[in-house]
Design a protein around this motif. Sequence first.
Motif, PDB file in Angstrom:
ATOM      1  N   LEU A   1     -32.830  -4.182 -49.883  1.00 14.48           N
ATOM      2  CA  LEU A   1     -32.397  -3.004 -49.144  1.00 14.48           C
ATOM      3  C   LEU A   1     -33.103  -2.874 -47.800  1.00 14.48           C
ATOM      4  O   LEU A   1     -34.310  -3.090 -47.699  1.00 14.48           O
ATOM      5  N   ARG A   2     -32.313  -2.489 -46.785  1.00 13.61           N
ATOM      6  CA  ARG A   2     -32.878  -2.215 -45.470  1.00 13.61           C
ATOM      7  C   ARG A   2     -32.201  -0.978 -44.879  1.00 13.61           C
ATOM      8  O   ARG A   2     -31.147  -0.557 -45.346  1.00 13.61           O
ATOM      9  N   SER A   3     -32.817  -0.437 -43.847  1.00 11.49           N
ATOM     10  CA  SER A   3     -32.196   0.651 -43.100  1.00 11.49           C
ATOM     11  C   SER A   3     -31.697   0.108 -41.773  1.00 11.49           C
ATOM     12  O   SER A   3     -32.384  -0.666 -41.115  1.00 11.49           O
ATOM     13  N   VAL A   4     -30.507   0.524 -41.394  1.00  7.45           N
ATOM     14  CA  VAL A   4     -29.910   0.041 -40.151  1.00  7.45           C
ATOM     15  C   VAL A   4     -29.205   1.190 -39.445  1.00  7.45           C
ATOM     16  O   VAL A   4     -29.014   2.270 -40.014  1.00  7.45           O
ATOM     17  N   LEU A   5     -28.767   0.952 -38.208  1.00  9.01           N
ATOM     18  CA  LEU A   5     -27.966   1.937 -37.493  1.00  9.01           C
ATOM     19  C   LEU A   5     -26.499   1.572 -37.640  1.00  9.01           C
ATOM     20  O   LEU A   5     -26.140   0.395 -37.644  1.00  9.01           O
TER      21      LEU A   5
ATOM     22  N   GLY B   1     -25.326   5.850 -34.005  1.00 17.71           N
ATOM     23  CA  GLY B   1     -26.776   5.929 -34.160  1.00 17.71           C
ATOM     24  C   GLY B   1     -27.208   6.516 -35.485  1.00 17.71           C
ATOM     25  O   GLY B   1     -28.407   6.693 -35.729  1.00 17.71           O
ATOM     26  N   ALA B   2     -26.257   6.803 -36.364  1.00 16.05           N
ATOM     27  CA  ALA B   2     -26.629   7.340 -37.674  1.00 16.05           C
ATOM     28  C   ALA B   2     -27.321   6.254 -38.501  1.00 16.05           C
ATOM     29  O   ALA B   2     -26.927   5.089 -38.450  1.00 16.05           O
ATOM     30  N   PRO B   3     -28.356   6.631 -39.252  1.00 14.03           N
ATOM     31  CA  PRO B   3     -29.044   5.657 -40.099  1.00 14.03           C
ATOM     32  C   PRO B   3     -28.267   5.424 -41.397  1.00 14.03           C
ATOM     33  O   PRO B   3     -27.826   6.365 -42.036  1.00 14.03           O
ATOM     34  N   LEU B   4     -28.092   4.165 -41.746  1.00 17.69           N
ATOM     35  CA  LEU B   4     -27.392   3.816 -42.985  1.00 17.69           C
ATOM     36  C   LEU B   4     -28.255   2.860 -43.796  1.00 17.69           C
ATOM     37  O   LEU B   4     -29.178   2.233 -43.262  1.00 17.69           O
ATOM     38  N   MET B   5     -27.943   2.764 -45.076  1.00 21.11           N
ATOM     39  CA  MET B   5     -28.668   1.818 -45.902  1.00 21.11           C
ATOM     40  C   MET B   5     -27.812   0.580 -46.130  1.00 21.11           C
ATOM     41  O   MET B   5     -26.639   0.686 -46.497  1.00 21.11           O
TER      42      MET B   5
ATOM     43  N   THR C   1     -26.485   7.749 -46.431  1.00 23.59           N
ATOM     44  CA  THR C   1     -27.420   8.512 -47.281  1.00 23.59           C
ATOM     45  C   THR C   1     -27.612   9.941 -46.787  1.00 23.59           C
ATOM     46  O   THR C   1     -28.617  10.575 -47.088  1.00 23.59           O
ATOM     47  N   GLU C   2     -26.630  10.421 -46.009  1.00 23.88           N
ATOM     48  CA  GLU C   2     -26.746  11.796 -45.524  1.00 23.88           C
ATOM     49  C   GLU C   2     -26.739  12.779 -46.696  1.00 23.88           C
ATOM     50  O   GLU C   2     -27.495  13.746 -46.720  1.00 23.88           O
ATOM     51  N   GLU C   3     -25.863  12.515 -47.655  1.00 30.18           N
ATOM     52  CA  GLU C   3     -25.764  13.413 -48.812  1.00 30.18           C
ATOM     53  C   GLU C   3     -25.959  12.694 -50.135  1.00 30.18           C
ATOM     54  O   GLU C   3     -25.794  13.276 -51.202  1.00 30.18           O
TER      55      GLU C   3
ATOM     56  N   GLU D   1     -28.138   9.277 -52.316  1.00 26.51           N
ATOM     57  CA  GLU D   1     -29.301   8.408 -52.316  1.00 26.51           C
ATOM     58  C   GLU D   1     -29.128   7.278 -53.313  1.00 26.51           C
ATOM     59  O   GLU D   1     -28.238   7.301 -54.168  1.00 26.51           O
TER      60      GLU D   1
END
Lengths: 250, 250
Positions: free
Chosen positions: A190-194, A208-212, A235-237, A239
Amino acid sequence: MSNLRDIPAPGGVLYKDVKRHALQALADGEWKPGEAIPSEKKLVERFGVSIGTLRKAIDELVAENLLIRHQGRGTFVATHRRDDHFFRFFKVAHLDGHRGYPTVELESFRKIKADKSVCTLLGLEAGARAFQLTNVLSLDERPVMIDDIVLPERLFAGLTEAQLRGRPNTLYNFYQEAFGVNVIQTEERLRSVLATEREQALLGVEPGAPLMRIHRVAFSYHRQPVEWRVSTLNTEEHEFIVSQMPKEES
Amino acid sequence: MSNLRDIPAPGGVLYKDVKRHALQALADGEWKPGEAIPSEKKLVERFGVSIGTLRKAIDELVAENLLIRHQGRGTFVATHRRDDHFFRFFKVAHLDGHRGYPTVELESFRKIKADKSVCTLLGLEAGARAFQLTNVLSLDERPVMIDDIVLPERLFAGLTEAQLRGRPNTLYNFYQEAFGVNVIQTEERLRSVLATEREQALLGVEPGAPLMRIHRVAFSYHRQPVEWRVSTLNTEEHEFIVSQMPKEES
DNA sequence: TTACATTTGTTCGTATGTATA
DNA sequence: TTATACATACGAACAAATGTA
């Protein structure tokens, strides 16, 4: 059918041999998902071992979620039907803790030549053909995750878009029933990306929202890789859940 | 010590009773991490059950990673020492797959009143006192993750900054040795977020960089929550690993 | 090196209990 | 009720690994 005792075990451990033979019966499709395997009594006869030894072998397969025992009914090959193993492989939950089944929409489907890195991950020869499909998963009517999936043509020969759209159950259950491909294990990174432009459009998020980003290899028996998947989760709402020891209290 | 047979088991299953008593011996600190528990022979006498029943109970505790058997030596209580269970709880790896031990720097330490949500998660009464500490973890000399940790004062009475700086081993091993607090299970929830100013500074990333936020509750025996942790991971060069079935091939 | 005691691992088998069809 | 199938409990005999005298 010869007794296992006739041929000395490689490791010298009888129950491991029984387990290996049982695993082979699963891999060969002799024992099919959802069906009962022969009773302990019959397996004792077939393998020529004691009930205790047989049980020790089957115990391990049960612990690995490949088989499910039901007292009074029999021992069954695990399936990917709803409720069964579904949430072992779908680890997305709402922030409030609620876990529901997603609705799935097939966004694209096509044949490709797998690129080098995917061939390595799936153990394919260079330039092997594969299917590439994209699903958009929604929870509570809102798109939450994109699944970009690659399947080797060799294992999924004849797969069509219509089949994918028509499947009544989970994707892994579809692999089982339509192609005898049994996913029993996954490895994820798993990583975090834009968000890219494509992801902005599909998930309805801002630039520019962060996504997994979740990279997954799915394995069948004998650790054979059968699916490569890149999931992109908003992952706004929601997890991603990781918990050790889903069962057994301590 | 009375036989378990003397008092009928609540569930009517003897080996579950044995397991429950063994678990209690662990929770009570009668059997300490790193030490050998009594031999099977002695436990058979103590509990007044057969060797098979005892083994079935211990088998489950071994499967849950609470005990470790060594043929010819004995059965030992699992520890959090390096190499032992460390990578079960530290799931960060370099993009190239390499997994190394992080170096840890204590960034802050203070006493706080736990806020309401943390109290709920840790099962504390409202307004309970706690320790709040922040570690910055580095891999290959570069800061990669921030750990913001909350520990109930009740379980870690007398904890000092000096102790934390001086600890020679892993944090969970320190909990074990200094406070008899045994982490045996965690639950984690992962999301993607944008770096705050504090995180920019501590991790050396640009404004707007995507980071992974990991919420973790750590549990001891009987599912008692003992630690609340928020980790923030820079996934530019590292990733978070989730794999089912670390042992056993199928 | 050898011998021995200790401890866990494997294999065998029996008897009885419980759940299901 | 009956037959079937898995679950629990018992324990014996021997094998393999370990540590020590």
